[in-house]
Scaffold this motif. Sequence first.
Motif: not given
Length: 287
Positions: A124-126, A198-202, A215-218
């Motif tokens: 979601t948004g920061a 892996t797409v998000y992290n790359s 940011r990741v929330f779940y």
Amino acid sequence: MKQLESLTIRKRAGFLLSIVVVLITNIVAGDRPVSVGMIPDAGATQVSIQEKAPLRDYLARQMGGDVNLVIPTNYNATVEALGNGSLDFAYLGALTYTKAHRQYGVIPLVQRSTDLEFHSLFITGANSRINTLADLKGKSFAFGDINSASGHLMPYYELKRAGIDVEKDFKYRYTGSHPATAKAVESGAADAGALDETVYNSMIAEGKLDKTKVRVFYTSKPFVDYVWVARKDVSKDAQEKFARAFTSLKEGKDDQILGIVRGKSFVRASDEKYELIRRIAEELKMF
């Protein structure tokens, strides 16, 4: 004169037959390029194909012949290409694999070690007030491709387990790819979304996604995901060459290739590991 014409016709027929035999022999012998497909993780663009050129060249060396690397327009097109014989090998997500195996008998070969315990990330948004899955009620949500395990199937399943009725509790859309989902959340076009870890992290590591805006929330429960497969008619020898090309990759020696496939090591794959994915897909009526 008639005898001469008959002899000429027989010679021509024999010549044409020899050409057909040569062509068939060449195809059987593997002289035609090996066709390798990858589900689109950033859209089937010329840029994405060029970025993966080192992988194509590496596979050509390992297979001992030319390799054509193809990125179809969507997940389903990749499955259909395996079915009609235009692809010999392909990189599939868990849901597309189970569909391709059921429809066309594709053979699982290898997968990244991380694919044995993979995750979908909900982002979601920061500055968003979304902190749990329950907070998604009344919001807008982005899935990736409808045939994606990490971008649709498993997020849908997690939402259902959390008591969210996807059809009633929020508005959703399909972006078509993991990067598109990430960018939709980054831009505010969607309040939240789910995608391949892996797409998000790359994307964060490469600066393609602004880490100050998302940011990741779940994080989902682990599941088995991506796998390289062979069309059922591909020879055992070719299957083994292809599998060894991946299992022989080593960190420190093959970092460029490993970076392209977003992995560190590969292991042999088996169909039995996808029973949970099948059960969930059947439960959610995604077959």
